[in-house]
Enzyme design. Sequence first.
Site, PDB file in Angstrom:
ATOM      1  N   VAL A 200       1.106  -0.735  -0.036  1.00 39.66           N
ATOM      2  CA  VAL A 200       0.399   0.093   0.136  1.00 39.66           C
ATOM      3  C   VAL A 200       1.012   1.368  -0.097  1.00 39.66           C
ATOM      4  O   VAL A 200       2.033   1.993   1.092  1.00 39.66           O
ATOM      5  CB  VAL A 200      -1.045  -0.242   1.047  1.00 39.66           C
ATOM      6  CG1 VAL A 200      -1.440   1.543   1.371  1.00 39.66           C
ATOM      7  CG2 VAL A 200      -2.607  -1.176   1.214  1.00 39.66           C
ATOM      8  N   CYS A 201       0.572   2.569  -0.501  1.00 36.69           N
ATOM      9  CA  CYS A 201       1.120   3.814  -0.626  1.00 36.69           C
ATOM     10  C   CYS A 201       0.321   4.702  -0.978  1.00 36.69           C
ATOM     11  O   CYS A 201      -1.101   4.272  -0.547  1.00 36.69           O
ATOM     12  CB  CYS A 201       2.258   3.716  -1.659  1.00 36.69           C
ATOM     13  SG  CYS A 201       1.290   3.526  -3.792  1.00 36.69           S
ATOM     14  N   ALA A 202       0.521   5.725  -0.871  1.00 36.76           N
ATOM     15  CA  ALA A 202      -0.535   6.795  -1.151  1.00 36.76           C
ATOM     16  C   ALA A 202      -1.674   6.761  -2.397  1.00 36.76           C
ATOM     17  O   ALA A 202      -2.736   7.360  -2.540  1.00 36.76           O
ATOM     18  CB  ALA A 202       0.148   8.354  -0.967  1.00 36.76           C
TER      19      ALA A 202
ATOM     20  N   GLY B 270      -1.012   4.439  -5.219  1.00 30.83           N
ATOM     21  CA  GLY B 270      -0.860   3.374  -5.724  1.00 30.83           C
ATOM     22  C   GLY B 270       0.072   3.024  -6.919  1.00 30.83           C
ATOM     23  O   GLY B 270      -0.201   2.037  -8.104  1.00 30.83           O
TER      24      GLY B 270
ATOM     25  N   MET C 131      -3.457   4.684  -0.815  1.00 27.93           N
ATOM     26  CA  MET C 131      -4.688   5.423   0.296  1.00 27.93           C
ATOM     27  C   MET C 131      -5.692   6.467  -0.548  1.00 27.93           C
ATOM     28  O   MET C 131      -7.110   6.695   0.260  1.00 27.93           O
ATOM     29  CB  MET C 131      -3.830   5.838   1.309  1.00 27.93           C
ATOM     30  CG  MET C 131      -3.223   4.697   2.214  1.00 27.93           C
ATOM     31  SD  MET C 131      -4.073   3.368   2.960  1.00 27.93           S
ATOM     32  CE  MET C 131      -4.445   4.604   3.971  1.00 27.93           C
TER      33      MET C 131
END
Length: 375
Positions: free
Chosen positions: A72-74, A76, A100
């Site tokens: 997961v990152c901010a 994608g 996110m």
Amino acid sequence: MKVNSMTVKEVTKKVFNKEDLFILDVRNASDFADWKIEGEHFDYLNVAYFDLLDGVEGILDKIPSDKDILVVCAKGRSSIVVAEMLSDAGLSVSSLEGGMTAWSEHLEPVKIGDLKDRGEIYQFVRIGKGCLSYMIVSNGEAAIIDSARMTEAYLEFAARIGAKITHVLDTHLHADHISGGRKLAEEANATYWLPPKDATEVTFDYQPLNDGNEVVIGSTAIAIHALYSPGHTIGSTSFVVDEKYLLSGDILFIDSIGRPDLAGLAEDWVADLRESLYTRYRELPGELVVLPAHFMIIDELNADGSVSETLSTLYETNHGLNIEDENEFKKLVTENLPPQPNAYQEIREINMGKIERDLVKQQEMEIGPNRCSVR
């Protein structure tokens, strides 16, 4: 190597079903500490993306081989790079599609129950932010309450079930997220309702929601009775639907009560909040099912992913409803409050129609959990 992607809807199902999931979150430590994807059986490892640019060898022994793995990152993008490196190292992993940002925006409809004459009520769970909105359906017509800004979710769902949105209502002027109420009403050619005491500075036309108003949905007359319940804001209004459900807005939650400070008037509104919770609500039937506008923690979700509880049960279990001493109550709701919502003053101005922001800015303003309760 191409890696698998996992959608926010798929992750939501894992949350609802209490499935196992291992999440490698590659955002900065402060962002992870403030807000993450929560699940009852989720495990986590937080390592910043920039600490992994030289390779993932240093974390391989920290990643299990017997669970689904999600990176997961901010937004994608970074997660795809890390997932590819893990895949090259022999692990089966997925990257969260949209990151996110997408997690914050996802709305999952859950049927709450049936209303008289084949009516229905649905709760839209904004799982990543803890916001809850509602669709009440009767005889081909629908009302939306506390719409998120992602209005297409309501329009698409209404079309799927063969309903036309005719009324859009906000329980109060929101401060933690951008309301989609006015936009949705325009898109659906519906009537937009707003409590007038919260609307003294708005720049647009609306229908005033006053105590005792009845908004009728469909020819089967499933009435939404407006109940003035100030405290979170001066105009906060609850709805009793079909004499069965109490939509409490941000006054009462499952495990907490609403905070009165988001317009800078906590000292002025404490008495209103206590009056709403300790007098007005106590006069209502205990069997009413409370449907709040937010949830705070994942433990508040029912087995089907919905958020609800009877009013009588909340008077037994919710600490905020059982403080006899008025000074202690005042202290609870004015001191030691959690941080105020991200950009809440600017969000209030957007919801008044005073300013506009583009989509990217709106997404940035809404990042993070809701903070509408006193806990």
